[in-house]
Design a protein around this motif. Structure first.
Motif, PDB file in Angstrom:
ATOM      1  N   ARG A  64      -0.663  -1.889 -13.827  1.00 41.73           N
ATOM      2  CA  ARG A  64      -1.694  -0.984 -14.341  1.00 41.73           C
ATOM      3  C   ARG A  64      -1.088   0.358 -14.738  1.00 41.73           C
ATOM      4  N   LEU A  65      -0.239   0.901 -13.880  1.00 44.26           N
ATOM      5  CA  LEU A  65       0.375   2.199 -14.165  1.00 44.26           C
ATOM      6  C   LEU A  65       1.341   2.115 -15.340  1.00 44.26           C
ATOM      7  N   LEU A  66       2.144   1.059 -15.402  1.00 41.98           N
ATOM      8  CA  LEU A  66       3.061   0.892 -16.540  1.00 41.98           C
ATOM      9  C   LEU A  66       2.291   0.781 -17.849  1.00 41.98           C
ATOM     10  N   GLY A  74       5.705  15.153 -19.950  1.00 40.76           N
ATOM     11  CA  GLY A  74       6.473  14.865 -21.160  1.00 40.76           C
ATOM     12  C   GLY A  74       5.896  13.719 -21.964  1.00 40.76           C
ATOM     13  N   SER A  75       6.703  13.240 -22.884  1.00 46.76           N
ATOM     14  CA  SER A  75       6.278  12.147 -23.765  1.00 46.76           C
ATOM     15  C   SER A  75       6.136  10.854 -22.964  1.00 46.76           C
ATOM     16  N   GLY A  76       5.473   9.906 -23.555  1.00 49.23           N
ATOM     17  CA  GLY A  76       5.296   8.613 -22.894  1.00 49.23           C
ATOM     18  C   GLY A  76       6.621   7.948 -22.571  1.00 49.23           C
ATOM     19  N   ILE A  77       7.576   7.997 -23.487  1.00 50.34           N
ATOM     20  CA  ILE A  77       8.871   7.341 -23.253  1.00 50.34           C
ATOM     21  C   ILE A  77       9.630   8.060 -22.135  1.00 50.34           C
ATOM     22  N   ALA A  78       9.544   9.390 -22.088  1.00 50.00           N
ATOM     23  CA  ALA A  78      10.195  10.145 -21.008  1.00 50.00           C
ATOM     24  C   ALA A  78       9.546   9.820 -19.668  1.00 50.00           C
ATOM     25  N   ARG A  79       8.222   9.702 -19.662  1.00 46.33           N
ATOM     26  CA  ARG A  79       7.499   9.346 -18.442  1.00 46.33           C
ATOM     27  C   ARG A  79       7.912   7.954 -17.958  1.00 46.33           C
ATOM     28  N   LEU A  80       7.996   7.031 -18.910  1.00 43.17           N
ATOM     29  CA  LEU A  80       8.354   5.659 -18.548  1.00 43.17           C
ATOM     30  C   LEU A  80       9.750   5.596 -17.934  1.00 43.17           C
ATOM     31  N   GLU A  81      10.700   6.248 -18.562  1.00 42.22           N
ATOM     32  CA  GLU A  81      12.071   6.222 -18.049  1.00 42.22           C
ATOM     33  C   GLU A  81      12.145   6.846 -16.653  1.00 42.22           C
ATOM     34  N   TYR A  82      11.474   7.968 -16.467  1.00 42.25           N
ATOM     35  CA  TYR A  82      11.491   8.629 -15.158  1.00 42.25           C
ATOM     36  C   TYR A  82      10.776   7.767 -14.106  1.00 42.25           C
ATOM     37  N   PHE A  83       9.653   7.177 -14.474  1.00 43.03           N
ATOM     38  CA  PHE A  83       8.873   6.338 -13.565  1.00 43.03           C
ATOM     39  C   PHE A  83       9.704   5.142 -13.095  1.00 43.03           C
ATOM     40  N   ASN A  88       0.838  -1.208   0.000  1.00 45.71           N
ATOM     41  CA  ASN A  88       0.000   0.000   0.000  1.00 45.71           C
ATOM     42  C   ASN A  88       0.867   1.251   0.000  1.00 45.71           C
ATOM     43  N   GLU A  89       1.951   1.253   0.793  1.00 45.98           N
ATOM     44  CA  GLU A  89       2.882   2.384   0.788  1.00 45.98           C
ATOM     45  C   GLU A  89       3.513   2.542  -0.595  1.00 45.98           C
ATOM     46  N   TRP A  90       3.933   1.417  -1.180  1.00 45.98           N
ATOM     47  CA  TRP A  90       4.530   1.404  -2.518  1.00 45.98           C
ATOM     48  C   TRP A  90       3.547   1.954  -3.549  1.00 45.98           C
ATOM     49  N   ASN A  91       2.294   1.498  -3.477  1.00 42.28           N
ATOM     50  CA  ASN A  91       1.285   1.948  -4.439  1.00 42.28           C
ATOM     51  C   ASN A  91       0.966   3.429  -4.267  1.00 42.28           C
ATOM     52  N   ASP A  92       0.933   3.921  -3.029  1.00 42.33           N
ATOM     53  CA  ASP A  92       0.722   5.350  -2.807  1.00 42.33           C
ATOM     54  C   ASP A  92       1.856   6.151  -3.459  1.00 42.33           C
ATOM     55  N   TYR A  93       3.087   5.668  -3.264  1.00 40.70           N
ATOM     56  CA  TYR A  93       4.240   6.329  -3.880  1.00 40.70           C
ATOM     57  C   TYR A  93       4.113   6.321  -5.401  1.00 40.70           C
ATOM     58  N   GLN A  94       3.800   5.173  -5.968  1.00 41.08           N
ATOM     59  CA  GLN A  94       3.699   5.057  -7.425  1.00 41.08           C
ATOM     60  C   GLN A  94       2.608   5.952  -8.000  1.00 41.08           C
ATOM     61  N   ASN A  95       1.459   5.977  -7.345  1.00 39.99           N
ATOM     62  CA  ASN A  95       0.357   6.804  -7.844  1.00 39.99           C
ATOM     63  C   ASN A  95       0.698   8.283  -7.769  1.00 39.99           C
ATOM     64  N   THR A 120      13.042   4.693 -13.261  1.00 39.89           N
ATOM     65  CA  THR A 120      14.246   5.128 -12.542  1.00 39.89           C
ATOM     66  C   THR A 120      13.894   5.562 -11.122  1.00 39.89           C
ATOM     67  N   SER A 121      12.800   6.270 -10.967  1.00 40.79           N
ATOM     68  CA  SER A 121      12.368   6.694  -9.627  1.00 40.79           C
ATOM     69  C   SER A 121      12.057   5.495  -8.741  1.00 40.79           C
ATOM     70  N   GLN A 122      11.471   4.475  -9.330  1.00 43.96           N
ATOM     71  CA  GLN A 122      11.167   3.258  -8.563  1.00 43.96           C
ATOM     72  C   GLN A 122      12.439   2.583  -8.065  1.00 43.96           C
ATOM     73  N   ILE A 123      13.481   2.595  -8.887  1.00 38.27           N
ATOM     74  CA  ILE A 123      14.755   1.994  -8.481  1.00 38.27           C
ATOM     75  C   ILE A 123      15.304   2.706  -7.245  1.00 38.27           C
ATOM     76  N   TYR A 124      15.283   4.037  -7.268  1.00 39.63           N
ATOM     77  CA  TYR A 124      15.780   4.787  -6.115  1.00 39.63           C
ATOM     78  C   TYR A 124      14.911   4.541  -4.885  1.00 39.63           C
ATOM     79  N   TYR A 125      13.618   4.417  -5.095  1.00 45.76           N
ATOM     80  CA  TYR A 125      12.706   4.118  -3.988  1.00 45.76           C
ATOM     81  C   TYR A 125      13.073   2.762  -3.369  1.00 45.76           C
ATOM     82  N   MET A 126      13.273   1.772  -4.216  1.00 44.01           N
ATOM     83  CA  MET A 126      13.677   0.439  -3.738  1.00 44.01           C
ATOM     84  C   MET A 126      15.028   0.491  -3.035  1.00 44.01           C
ATOM     85  N   ASN A 127      15.961   1.199  -3.628  1.00 41.07           N
ATOM     86  CA  ASN A 127      17.316   1.280  -3.083  1.00 41.07           C
ATOM     87  C   ASN A 127      17.331   1.919  -1.692  1.00 41.07           C
ATOM     88  N   ASP A 128      16.422   2.844  -1.455  1.00 44.83           N
ATOM     89  CA  ASP A 128      16.324   3.494  -0.147  1.00 44.83           C
ATOM     90  C   ASP A 128      15.602   2.624   0.881  1.00 44.83           C
TER      91      ASP A 128
END
Length: 195
Positions: A123-125, A64-73, A49-56, A75-83
């Motif tokens: 769903r978000l991806l 930006g474009s879909g590809i820019a959104r995907l890359e940022y999304f 639930n915490e993960w999904n709140d973060y993702q949403n 990459t941000s998840q990786i940093y979230y996991m790493n922390d």
């Protein structure tokens, strides 16, 4: 509940540990949860639930474009996991515990609640890729369902592996786990980006 599992791990945590953390007797705890497995699912549901709140929240801020959104999304998840290495270790242990002990299923109610939230990433991806296909930044001929399943499962799986074996991976490869995962995202982006 979550803290007990994160401190001792799923395999080493017993009902007494959890009862101590929440300030109840073991007997009282059994009034609310019939097994340690139900409690493990509860802890995992809290984490997801915490993960999904973060993702949403992240999804709603994408630009930006879909590809820019995907890359940022991604990459941000990786940093979230790493922390949250201790959480990623626990989730890896959770997957292993229930895969190896299928007879230790949680209650039906826990399983239903878990199943209702586990696929939010997919769903978000899917939505991001659809945006990219609509703006022509992502190839239109890819199998979206397969690509989403691949990205989600490989990132989670490797994120868990890095959490458990991070220093070993770095010794073996000479690269930090997070850099390997970032490279994996670059490969996805190159594979689906419309030229």
């Amino acid at each position: 509940i979550k803290k007990a599992f994160l401190e001792k791990g799923l395999f080493n945590t017993v009902m007494d540990d959890i009862a101590d953390k929440v300030g109840l007797t073991r007997r009282t705890l059994y009034r609310y949860f019939r097994t340690k497995e139900d409690l493990a699912y509860e802890a995992t549901i809290m984490i997801l639930n915490e993960w999904n709140d973060y993702q949403n929240d992240l999804f709603n801020r994408l630009e930006g474009s879909g590809i820019a959104r995907l890359e940022y999304f991604l990459t941000s998840q990786i940093y979230y996991m790493n922390d949250r290495i201790e959480i990623m270790k626990y989730l890896g242990e959770f997957d292993f515990y229930f895969a190896e002990n299928a007879y230790l299923e949680p209650s039906t109610e826990c399983k239903i609640r878990y199943d209702d939230i586990i696929l939010e990433s997919e769903r978000l991806l899917t939505e991001i890729i659809n945006i990219g296909q609509g703006d022509h930044s992502i190839k239109s001929d890819i199998d979206v369902k397969l690509m989403v399943a691949t990205m989600s499962n490989l990132l989670w799986g490797f994120g868990q592996r890095v959490a458990i074996r991070g220093s070993i991976i770095e010794k073996e490869t000479g690269f930090r786990g997070i850099d390997i995962i970032k490279n994996q995202i670059s490969i996805y982006i190159m594979a689906i980006k419309e030229e």
